[in-house]
Design an enzyme around this catalytic site. Sequence first.
Site, PDB file in Angstrom:
ATOM      1  N   ASP A 114       0.983  -1.050  -0.109  1.00  0.00           N
ATOM      2  CA  ASP A 114       0.095  -0.044   0.033  1.00  0.00           C
ATOM      3  C   ASP A 114       0.886   1.430  -0.013  1.00  0.00           C
ATOM      4  O   ASP A 114       0.540   2.210  -0.377  1.00  0.00           O
ATOM      5  CB  ASP A 114      -0.756  -0.013   1.093  1.00  0.00           C
ATOM      6  CG  ASP A 114      -1.949  -1.059   1.411  1.00  0.00           C
ATOM      7  OD1 ASP A 114      -2.257  -1.818   0.303  1.00  0.00           O
ATOM      8  OD2 ASP A 114      -2.538  -1.416   2.375  1.00  0.00           O
ATOM      9  N   MET A 157      -0.797  -1.184  13.398  1.00  0.00           N
ATOM     10  CA  MET A 157      -0.990  -2.605  12.753  1.00  0.00           C
ATOM     11  C   MET A 157      -0.178  -2.570  11.145  1.00  0.00           C
ATOM     12  O   MET A 157      -0.509  -1.587  10.600  1.00  0.00           O
ATOM     13  CB  MET A 157      -2.406  -3.160  12.667  1.00  0.00           C
ATOM     14  CG  MET A 157      -2.532  -4.289  11.890  1.00  0.00           C
ATOM     15  SD  MET A 157      -2.733  -4.389  10.248  1.00  0.00           S
ATOM     16  CE  MET A 157      -4.463  -4.604  10.014  1.00  0.00           C
ATOM     17  N   GLU A 217      -6.353 -13.553  10.913  1.00  0.00           N
ATOM     18  CA  GLU A 217      -7.733 -12.986  10.449  1.00  0.00           C
ATOM     19  C   GLU A 217      -8.407 -14.167   9.623  1.00  0.00           C
ATOM     20  O   GLU A 217      -7.863 -14.359   8.445  1.00  0.00           O
ATOM     21  CB  GLU A 217      -7.527 -11.638   9.538  1.00  0.00           C
ATOM     22  CG  GLU A 217      -8.912 -11.183   8.856  1.00  0.00           C
ATOM     23  CD  GLU A 217      -8.937  -9.939   8.485  1.00  0.00           C
ATOM     24  OE1 GLU A 217      -7.729  -9.166   8.355  1.00  0.00           O
ATOM     25  OE2 GLU A 217      -9.922  -9.332   7.779  1.00  0.00           O
ATOM     26  N   LYS A 231     -11.352 -16.013   6.961  1.00  0.00           N
ATOM     27  CA  LYS A 231     -12.306 -15.735   6.009  1.00  0.00           C
ATOM     28  C   LYS A 231     -12.745 -17.014   5.290  1.00  0.00           C
ATOM     29  O   LYS A 231     -11.932 -17.726   5.282  1.00  0.00           O
ATOM     30  CB  LYS A 231     -11.767 -14.528   5.248  1.00  0.00           C
ATOM     31  CG  LYS A 231     -12.832 -14.163   3.999  1.00  0.00           C
ATOM     32  CD  LYS A 231     -12.362 -13.048   3.316  1.00  0.00           C
ATOM     33  CE  LYS A 231     -13.610 -12.541   2.382  1.00  0.00           C
ATOM     34  NZ  LYS A 231     -12.972 -11.440   1.376  1.00  0.00           N
ATOM     35  N   GLU A 274     -13.128 -10.179  11.666  1.00  0.00           N
ATOM     36  CA  GLU A 274     -13.692  -9.179  10.737  1.00  0.00           C
ATOM     37  C   GLU A 274     -15.235  -9.349  10.655  1.00  0.00           C
ATOM     38  O   GLU A 274     -15.640 -10.411  10.287  1.00  0.00           O
ATOM     39  CB  GLU A 274     -13.076  -9.137   9.388  1.00  0.00           C
ATOM     40  CG  GLU A 274     -13.958  -8.088   8.487  1.00  0.00           C
ATOM     41  CD  GLU A 274     -13.297  -7.889   7.240  1.00  0.00           C
ATOM     42  OE1 GLU A 274     -12.194  -7.881   7.097  1.00  0.00           O
ATOM     43  OE2 GLU A 274     -13.946  -7.808   6.247  1.00  0.00           O
ATOM     44  N   HIS A 295     -16.624 -11.098   7.435  1.00  0.00           N
ATOM     45  CA  HIS A 295     -16.273 -12.460   7.202  1.00  0.00           C
ATOM     46  C   HIS A 295     -17.006 -13.473   8.013  1.00  0.00           C
ATOM     47  O   HIS A 295     -17.065 -14.677   7.441  1.00  0.00           O
ATOM     48  CB  HIS A 295     -14.646 -12.548   7.521  1.00  0.00           C
ATOM     49  CG  HIS A 295     -13.720 -11.616   6.746  1.00  0.00           C
ATOM     50  ND1 HIS A 295     -12.253 -11.739   6.907  1.00  0.00           N
ATOM     51  CD2 HIS A 295     -14.042 -10.637   5.672  1.00  0.00           C
ATOM     52  CE1 HIS A 295     -11.764 -10.738   5.909  1.00  0.00           C
ATOM     53  NE2 HIS A 295     -12.956 -10.318   5.138  1.00  0.00           N
ATOM     54  N   ASP A 355     -18.260 -10.232   0.369  1.00  0.00           N
ATOM     55  CA  ASP A 355     -17.671  -9.517   1.471  1.00  0.00           C
ATOM     56  C   ASP A 355     -17.880  -8.088   1.088  1.00  0.00           C
ATOM     57  O   ASP A 355     -17.194  -7.429   0.406  1.00  0.00           O
ATOM     58  CB  ASP A 355     -15.992  -9.907   1.572  1.00  0.00           C
ATOM     59  CG  ASP A 355     -15.487  -9.268   2.589  1.00  0.00           C
ATOM     60  OD1 ASP A 355     -16.078  -8.798   3.643  1.00  0.00           O
ATOM     61  OD2 ASP A 355     -14.260  -9.059   2.402  1.00  0.00           O
ATOM     62  N   ASP A 388     -12.291  -1.793   8.549  1.00  0.00           N
ATOM     63  CA  ASP A 388     -11.665  -2.417   7.474  1.00  0.00           C
ATOM     64  C   ASP A 388     -12.807  -2.518   6.537  1.00  0.00           C
ATOM     65  O   ASP A 388     -13.422  -3.384   6.229  1.00  0.00           O
ATOM     66  CB  ASP A 388     -11.207  -3.973   7.603  1.00  0.00           C
ATOM     67  CG  ASP A 388     -10.546  -4.681   6.341  1.00  0.00           C
ATOM     68  OD1 ASP A 388     -10.096  -3.728   5.504  1.00  0.00           O
ATOM     69  OD2 ASP A 388     -10.299  -5.613   6.322  1.00  0.00           O
TER      70      ASP A 388
HETATM   71  C1  GLT Z   1      -8.140  -7.300   2.326  1.00  0.00           C
HETATM   72  C2  GLT Z   1      -9.158  -8.098   3.084  1.00  0.00           C
HETATM   73  C3  GLT Z   1      -9.186  -7.729   4.537  1.00  0.00           C
HETATM   74  C4  GLT Z   1      -7.743  -7.742   5.243  1.00  0.00           C
HETATM   75  C5  GLT Z   1      -6.590  -6.992   4.942  1.00  0.00           C
HETATM   76  C6  GLT Z   1      -5.641  -7.411   5.369  1.00  0.00           C
HETATM   77  S1  GLT Z   1      -6.503  -7.058   3.071  1.00  0.00           S
HETATM   78  O1  GLT Z   1      -8.622  -6.017   1.945  1.00  0.00           O
HETATM   79  O2  GLT Z   1     -10.263  -7.858   2.574  1.00  0.00           O
HETATM   80  O3  GLT Z   1     -10.259  -8.351   5.016  1.00  0.00           O
HETATM   81  O4  GLT Z   1      -8.201  -7.595   6.762  1.00  0.00           O
HETATM   82  O5  GLT Z   1      -4.653  -8.065   4.916  1.00  0.00           O
HETATM   83 MN    MN Z   2     -13.913  -7.979   4.353  1.00  0.00          MN
HETATM   84 MN    MN Z   3     -10.237  -7.617   7.164  1.00  0.00          MN
END
Ligand code: GLT
Ligand code: MN
Ligand code: MN
Length: 397
Positions: A61, A92, A185, A187, A221, A224, A259, A298
């Site tokens: 980024d 972070m 994290e 997903k 998240e 997710h 998402d 996010d």
């Molecule tokens: C990406 C993803 C997010 C994550 C990020 C961290 S990148 O945008 O959809 O949920 O948190 O890598």
């Molecule tokens: Mn997301």
């Molecule tokens: Mn995320």
Amino acid sequence: MTNDSIPAPRASDRFTFGLWTVGNIGRDPFGDPTRAPIDPCRIVERLAAIGAWGVNLHDNDLVPFGASASERDRIVAGFKRALADHRLCVPMATTNLFSHAIFKDGAFTSNDPSVRAFALRKSMDAIDLGAELGASTYVFWGGREGTEADACRDPREAIKRMRGALDYLCGYVQDRGYALRFALEAKPNEPRADIYMPTTGHMLAFIQTLAHPEMVGVNPEVAHETMVGLNFVHGVAQAMEQKKLFHIDLNGQRIGRYDQDLRFGSEDLRQAFLLVRLLEGTAGDRHGAAYTGPLHFDAHAYRSEDEEGVWDFARGCMRNYLLLKQRAQNFDADPEVRELLADVPDPLGMAAQMNRYCTASAKALRAAPIDLDAIARRGLRYERLDQLMIEHILGAR
Ligand code: GLT
Ligand code: MN
Ligand code: MN
């Protein structure tokens, strides 16, 4: 309650955004970008102006993939100047292990040892960058760690490889003496058809198998877990109860969709309210302490927005959090709510008997004159409790 009673966001609220979130250019799988990229230093300036505390980033980024060492140093120096000028921190950092085509079949879980080696190398460089910027949490989102053609590898091998990579990188952090903790994290899918260890609960179980479990927690998240219909608040509570909530990604999401990463508080107000109530500990701390880490949004602005709309979006995330926080405080201070949530009377002293098994306690439980019919008949008044919650959310109390 008037609008003025909600204070403007301040650094002490610990709100953060990612360069990739407010910097999102509105591209989707079917359409081209709808807005221009915003320079990272400008993002820092604007975030500070609207009351955010920090900004988070992936390596790429800030530093483009493949940049030379001198180019990297020049960009990082400029970014650090912007952070200092505007008093924003970087709580972070993380690695982009998903955009480049080399990661098309995973990074740490790829069948190709060279891809796995490159993923480790890229992560070590990005960890250096995070440490240089002062980050204390390092996130791992394994967006490409999954499959479409599931016969390509044994999923147990994928988990072993993931463990190997995290153990390796914990070793790196220790060797370099960085004060960094990892946050995993989960997903369930997207961009892969299936992603390994799809929920926060899977991650919590996996962490216990690592060489340094004390260094590793989770970064749940909202979107997710909600996209597949799970109760996000329950997952977060489990992480908190295990002292593993190292970071959190806040946004809005409807069940059963891709998402969405919508503005926090823009969907499912019940869950958003209950989440803020849990994180802030407005119900009291007898089940554990409140969450005191970063509150990261996010999420990104709708594709319909120009840059002004991006800052509307960012202000909206923070304001919704603060509004819900005030409503959660009011809810838990409401005498009628407190009465409804009071401990259930325990005239037989059962709670004390259940603390720990022993022969005597088992005997006492068996002998206790528990009045099954009376208890079964008793209404629990959850209709009233829930309606009070809705009235607080709607600002009617
Ligand atoms: C990406 C993803 C997010 C994550 C990020 C961290 S990148 O945008 O959809 O949920 O948190 O890598
Ligand atoms: Mn997301
Ligand atoms: Mn995320």
